[in-house]
Design a protein around this motif. Structure first.
Motif, PDB file in Angstrom:
ATOM      1  N   LEU A 161     -25.787  -0.274  80.743  1.00 12.20           N
ATOM      2  CA  LEU A 161     -27.105   0.098  81.820  1.00 12.20           C
ATOM      3  C   LEU A 161     -28.344  -0.210  80.987  1.00 12.20           C
ATOM      4  O   LEU A 161     -29.433  -0.224  81.518  1.00 12.20           O
ATOM      5  CB  LEU A 161     -27.112   1.325  82.100  1.00 12.20           C
ATOM      6  CG  LEU A 161     -25.920   2.143  83.074  1.00 12.20           C
ATOM      7  CD1 LEU A 161     -25.966   3.509  83.192  1.00 12.20           C
ATOM      8  CD2 LEU A 161     -25.706   1.308  84.224  1.00 12.20           C
ATOM      9  N   THR A 162     -28.419  -0.829  79.615  1.00 12.12           N
ATOM     10  CA  THR A 162     -29.478  -1.207  79.162  1.00 12.12           C
ATOM     11  C   THR A 162     -30.467  -2.149  79.818  1.00 12.12           C
ATOM     12  O   THR A 162     -30.175  -2.979  80.406  1.00 12.12           O
ATOM     13  CB  THR A 162     -29.313  -1.837  77.747  1.00 12.12           C
ATOM     14  OG1 THR A 162     -28.372  -1.115  76.926  1.00 12.12           O
ATOM     15  CG2 THR A 162     -30.504  -2.262  76.989  1.00 12.12           C
ATOM     16  N   LYS A 164     -31.785  -1.346  82.619  1.00 14.90           N
ATOM     17  CA  LYS A 164     -31.289  -1.266  84.104  1.00 14.90           C
ATOM     18  C   LYS A 164     -32.155  -0.201  84.837  1.00 14.90           C
ATOM     19  O   LYS A 164     -32.573   0.635  84.130  1.00 14.90           O
ATOM     20  CB  LYS A 164     -30.098  -1.097  84.538  1.00 14.90           C
ATOM     21  CG  LYS A 164     -29.179  -2.147  84.044  1.00 14.90           C
ATOM     22  CD  LYS A 164     -29.579  -3.668  84.643  1.00 14.90           C
ATOM     23  CE  LYS A 164     -28.509  -4.639  84.174  1.00 14.90           C
ATOM     24  NZ  LYS A 164     -28.879  -5.900  84.913  1.00 14.90           N
ATOM     25  N   VAL A 182     -26.739   8.894  79.801  1.00 19.69           N
ATOM     26  CA  VAL A 182     -27.348   7.573  79.131  1.00 19.69           C
ATOM     27  C   VAL A 182     -28.500   8.090  77.969  1.00 19.69           C
ATOM     28  O   VAL A 182     -29.221   7.303  77.616  1.00 19.69           O
ATOM     29  CB  VAL A 182     -28.287   6.830  80.238  1.00 19.69           C
ATOM     30  CG1 VAL A 182     -27.427   6.474  81.120  1.00 19.69           C
ATOM     31  CG2 VAL A 182     -29.355   7.982  80.830  1.00 19.69           C
ATOM     32  N   VAL A 188     -33.280   2.478  79.672  1.00 18.11           N
ATOM     33  CA  VAL A 188     -32.643   2.829  80.884  1.00 18.11           C
ATOM     34  C   VAL A 188     -33.926   3.644  81.762  1.00 18.11           C
ATOM     35  O   VAL A 188     -34.299   4.628  81.155  1.00 18.11           O
ATOM     36  CB  VAL A 188     -31.358   3.608  81.064  1.00 18.11           C
ATOM     37  CG1 VAL A 188     -31.024   4.030  82.172  1.00 18.11           C
ATOM     38  CG2 VAL A 188     -30.373   3.185  80.164  1.00 18.11           C
ATOM     39  N   LYS A 189     -34.305   2.952  82.924  1.00 16.81           N
ATOM     40  CA  LYS A 189     -35.235   3.741  83.470  1.00 16.81           C
ATOM     41  C   LYS A 189     -34.448   4.347  84.721  1.00 16.81           C
ATOM     42  O   LYS A 189     -33.882   3.916  85.550  1.00 16.81           O
ATOM     43  CB  LYS A 189     -36.154   2.470  84.367  1.00 16.81           C
ATOM     44  CG  LYS A 189     -37.704   3.245  84.951  1.00 16.81           C
ATOM     45  CD  LYS A 189     -38.502   1.970  84.979  1.00 16.81           C
ATOM     46  CE  LYS A 189     -39.271   1.774  83.534  1.00 16.81           C
ATOM     47  NZ  LYS A 189     -40.219   0.993  83.690  1.00 16.81           N
ATOM     48  N   THR A 488     -37.560   7.234  81.169  1.00 19.44           N
ATOM     49  CA  THR A 488     -37.043   6.037  80.519  1.00 19.44           C
ATOM     50  C   THR A 488     -36.266   6.451  79.150  1.00 19.44           C
ATOM     51  O   THR A 488     -36.951   7.299  78.168  1.00 19.44           O
ATOM     52  CB  THR A 488     -38.363   5.138  79.947  1.00 19.44           C
ATOM     53  OG1 THR A 488     -38.839   4.499  81.104  1.00 19.44           O
ATOM     54  CG2 THR A 488     -37.772   3.811  79.424  1.00 19.44           C
TER      55      THR A 488
END
Length: 489
Positions: A161-162, A164, A182, A188-189, A488
């Motif tokens: 998910l980095t 994303k 996460v 990750v946002k 984030t």
């Protein structure tokens, strides 16, 4: 003549004493009366919460309409937890009154203010918001997961998910679980929408405005028919329980009655059967959803007005009639089975003659005949069978024949079950088939009948969803999410 003597006058001191005695006697009488009244009240038992529900004749349920709680179609309420709560109310001998509200916050407000006795929050049992309330044993389990588009590569693990953007409904259980999952992943946002729901999230994902969305498995399972381009993605490795919620007080009576009820329903398999009945299985996987959406777009418009016309004549939801036809023929007026049933509603020759249908392959005649026959069966169900069980039993009768369902109801009653509950009646169908086989009677195809009812239910919900929901681009664009204010990691 006797002379009357004037009455002897008492001294002021004696007059005062006499008056005090009168007052004391009066006070004693009042005190005795008060003591007797208090004693009478003390002898009358105080009503606990369970007794109050029974004496009022109503159990008030508050919740947010969702795939895992309840929903309304054609003026009737059904859904997994609704049917379970209805069974609980039936056991208590009271009417279930459903109050649908717009958010879990309002559900919690209602239960804390004692405006309802039972709450369906839609949030999981370990949510901190439930700490000051009573939470029942698990009713259903949900898997926390990500959803993605079909054209995306599925991440191998959470590190995928980095970089994303992941959408989630603000304040939901999934939002908190996502943030926990996460925590160690960089860049990750997380977009938390505050004015939309799960359906709007899937719209954002479908348009490519976010890379993933986080929601529980039952939510996506229900909405999957609308989104053939979306699929399950990585699990967040979190399975949660959804439970019933009660006000916390010193009175445990109603809560304990619910606990005992849920333990029994877990043990006899009711919870599992309800969960299976209200799941979509693999009917709307990517392939199934794509074909269903194609048929909704290309075939249904040719026949929708005919279904609507018969709905007016029979007072049966046109979407249910369309679902029956889709299960029978996939809306193909030229369909023919190996056993000789024909047409869009796949009528036998006998049923067609009974309903005045001369040409079974004529779409209008077939829809008229099938709709009239379903109405005929539905209206002949005993008055004691309420919705939605009435519809489920009528569908089983449409497929298997009314005589089999009538005998199954009698067998259910002999076995100590509820003959007005489709769930109970369906459990006795296999025994009926065995009994019929031993007695040389016609043996119903139980597996096919049970599958038929469940499939029609799935298509009915999907058609209703498709016709009720418009995924407006304006609506999606106006959702209150601000990337600059998003989280984030």
């Amino acid at each position: 003549m006797a002379i009357k003597r004037p009455p002897k006058r008492l001294s002021p001191h004696r007059q005062a004493i006499k008056m005090l005695k009168r007052i004391n006697r009066r006070h004693v009488k009042v005190a005795v009366a008060g003591t007797l009244a208090a004693s009478t009240l003390a002898l009358q038992p105080m009503q606990n919460a369970l007794d109050m529900v029974r004496s009022s004749g109503e159990l008030h349920l508050v919740g947010v309409s969702s795939p895992s709680t309840f929903f309304q179609q054609d003026g009737h309420t059904h859904g997994l937890q609704f049917e379970l709560a209805q069974q609980f109310a039936n056991e208590l001998g009271v009417k279930l009154v459903v109050d649908s509200v717009t958010s879990p916050h309002r559900v919690l407000q209602s239960i804390r203010r004692n405006q309802a006795q039972l709450a369906l929050t839609g949030i999981t049992a370990d949510d901190p918001r439930l700490e000051r309330l009573r939470v029942s044993n698990p009713v259903i389990e949900v898997q926390q997961q990500l959803v993605q588009r079909n054209d995306q590569r599925m991440p191998k693990d959470i590190s995928g998910l980095t970089g994303k953007v992941v959408g989630v409904v603000a304040g939901s259980t999934e939002a908190q679980h996502l943030k926990d999952s996460v925590r160690e992943v960089e860049n990750v946002k997380i977009i938390e929408i505050r004015q939309g729901k799960s359906l709007d999230l899937l719209g954002l994902l479908d348009e490519g405005r976010v890379d993933f969305v986080a929601m529980n498995s039952r939510e996506f399972d229900a909405f999957r028919p609308l989104f053939p381009n979306l699929r399950d993605s990585m699990s967040l490795e979190r399975t949660d329980a959804v439970s019933w919620v009660f006000m916390k007080s010193g009175d445990h009576s109603l809560y304990q009655a619910a606990q005992d009820f849920l333990v029994r329903k877990q043990a006899d398999g009711t919870l599992q059967r309800l969960a299976e009945f209200y799941s979509n299985g693999n009917v709307f996987d990517s392939y199934g959803a794509k074909h269903f959406n194609r048929d909704i777009a290309n075939r249904l418009p040719h026949y929708q007005s005919l279904f609507e016309r018969e709905s007016t004549a029979t007072d049966v939801d046109w979407r249910l009639l369309a679902a029956i036809a889709y299960q029978e023929s996939k809306w193909n007026p030229n369909a023919v089975s190996p056993t000789g049933v024909k047409g869009l509603m796949m009528l036998t020759q006998g049923t067609a003659s009974m309903m005045g249908v001369k040409n079974r392959e004529h779409a209008g005649q077939s829809i008229h005949g099938g709709s009239a026959y379903f109405k005929y069966i539905h209206d002949r169900m005993p008055e004691s069978v309420a919705e939605p069980d009435r519809t489920w039993m009528a569908l089983a009768s449409y497929n298997m024949g009314p005589a089999h369902i009538l005998r199954a109801r009698k067998l259910t009653e002999r076995n100590g079950g509820d003959a007005n509950s489709w769930l109970d009646v369906s459990r006795n169908l296999r025994q009926l088939a065995q009994d019929n086989r031993r007695q040389g009677r016609s043996v119903p195809d139980v597996g096919q009948g049970l599958h038929y009812v469940q499939q029609v239910r799935r298509y009915y919900d999907a058609i209703a969803l498709n016709t009720q929901v418009t995924l407006s681009k304006t609506q999606v664009a106006s959702l209150d999410f601000d990337i600059s204010n998003s989280t984030t990691q």
